[in-house]
Design a protein around this motif. Sequence first.
Motif, PDB file in Angstrom:
ATOM      1  N   ALA A 107      -7.966   3.596  10.746  1.00 39.87           N
ATOM      2  CA  ALA A 107      -7.109   2.409  10.736  1.00 39.87           C
ATOM      3  C   ALA A 107      -5.736   2.822  11.246  1.00 39.87           C
ATOM      4  O   ALA A 107      -5.354   3.988  11.180  1.00 39.87           O
TER       5      ALA A 107
ATOM      6  N   HIS B 156      -2.019  -2.355   7.345  1.00 42.80           N
ATOM      7  CA  HIS B 156      -2.809  -1.534   8.255  1.00 42.80           C
ATOM      8  C   HIS B 156      -3.888  -2.389   8.904  1.00 42.80           C
ATOM      9  O   HIS B 156      -4.320  -3.398   8.341  1.00 42.80           O
TER      10      HIS B 156
ATOM     11  N   PRO C  35      -7.679  -1.919  10.322  1.00 43.17           N
ATOM     12  CA  PRO C  35      -8.815  -1.013  10.517  1.00 43.17           C
ATOM     13  C   PRO C  35      -9.441  -1.212  11.892  1.00 43.17           C
ATOM     14  O   PRO C  35      -9.456  -2.323  12.429  1.00 43.17           O
TER      15      PRO C  35
ATOM     16  N   ASP D  51     -10.245  -8.211   4.486  1.00 45.44           N
ATOM     17  CA  ASP D  51      -9.157  -7.606   5.258  1.00 45.44           C
ATOM     18  C   ASP D  51      -9.660  -6.902   6.513  1.00 45.44           C
ATOM     19  O   ASP D  51      -8.876  -6.255   7.216  1.00 45.44           O
TER      20      ASP D  51
ATOM     21  N   TYR E 268     -11.973  -4.447   6.652  1.00 45.58           N
ATOM     22  CA  TYR E 268     -12.492  -3.095   6.435  1.00 45.58           C
ATOM     23  C   TYR E 268     -14.003  -3.159   6.259  1.00 45.58           C
ATOM     24  O   TYR E 268     -14.533  -4.160   5.764  1.00 45.58           O
TER      25      TYR E 268
ATOM     26  N   ASP F 205     -10.442   5.888   6.565  1.00 51.85           N
ATOM     27  CA  ASP F 205      -9.583   4.712   6.473  1.00 51.85           C
ATOM     28  C   ASP F 205     -10.238   3.435   6.963  1.00 51.85           C
ATOM     29  O   ASP F 205      -9.724   2.343   6.701  1.00 51.85           O
TER      30      ASP F 205
ATOM     31  N   LYS G 280      -8.859   1.064   1.975  1.00 52.80           N
ATOM     32  CA  LYS G 280      -7.548   0.443   2.166  1.00 52.80           C
ATOM     33  C   LYS G 280      -6.599   0.738   1.008  1.00 52.80           C
ATOM     34  O   LYS G 280      -5.506   0.185   0.949  1.00 52.80           O
TER      35      LYS G 280
ATOM     36  N   ARG H  67      -5.877   6.020   1.697  1.00 54.79           N
ATOM     37  CA  ARG H  67      -5.445   6.313   3.067  1.00 54.79           C
ATOM     38  C   ARG H  67      -4.767   7.676   3.210  1.00 54.79           C
ATOM     39  O   ARG H  67      -3.719   7.786   3.838  1.00 54.79           O
TER      40      ARG H  67
END
Length: 322
Positions: A116, A245, A247, A261, A263, A283, A287, A290
Amino acid sequence: MTNIVSTRLLVLGSGPAGYTAAIYAARAGLSPIVVQGIQPGGQLTTTTDVENYPGFRDVIQGPWLMEEMQAQAEHVGTKVIWDHVAEVDLTRRPFVLKGDSGSEYHADALVIATGAQAKWLGLPSEEHMKGKGASACATCDGFFYRGKKVAVIGGGNTAVEEALYLTNHSHDVTLIHRRDSLRAEKILQDRLFAHPNIKIIWDSEVAEFISGGSPEALTGLDLRNVKTGEISRVDVEGAFVAIGHKPATELFEGKLKLDSDGYIAVETGTTRTSIPGVFACGDVMDKIYRQAVTAAGTGCMAALDAERFLAAEEFDALQAAE
């Protein structure tokens, strides 16, 4: 003709998670192939001083650590290929992945370790000050700013958590948020508001990262009030951008189960994804933590999960043949 590369285990990504998965898979006799992607070595190649990776008493360099991981993976039997996978077919096995090089990778099992990327503000002065006062990870770099004035930019859970974490090193932490209220969970907000070493600047965005001195380092931030347009300056020696972040999962949208999100979703306590034979580590599925060391840990898990999956499949095939 298309160059077809076949392997029992393909590792996609070459950060701490990918290389650790490759090391364990190679030692299990799987002869893995690592496709490095567009950033060989992952985010650590953009990091200079690393002080929190276990086993090293002195400061080490991020790029050097990744070179050593790659060398170790190759030493135990991993084949490392520089390519960028642009297309995947996970509907059949062996899985088929197509690279920009024109190569086609066929894999009985797949470990996804594409990582990510931290979101940045996108300012030229921010880019210039990366590694010289601008950071996107308080847990990674906060120790370097002990006793100094620091700022955190953002208003979500990550920003509030990083501001609270930085109070372990700094007596003067400023949270800068472009709205007049935070998006973080209430319990985190309560802890933030109650902390005597944290102050908040509302309705403000960073307009410029200010540098000075020799060697050059961050000395302050110019802030723009989003309601009045007024510019003000806050003196800080460290600024931590904490706006989230992203991913690297675009390749798997609609093909693997992702969380809200973006991921990759895995079964709790494992690296197994929604498709048998596909595993995710680092990553791209984490989340919360990291960190390089946690990425490496999940890389180990992915290799062990993949090895057990392939062994069980092989056993079932032998049973069926008998």
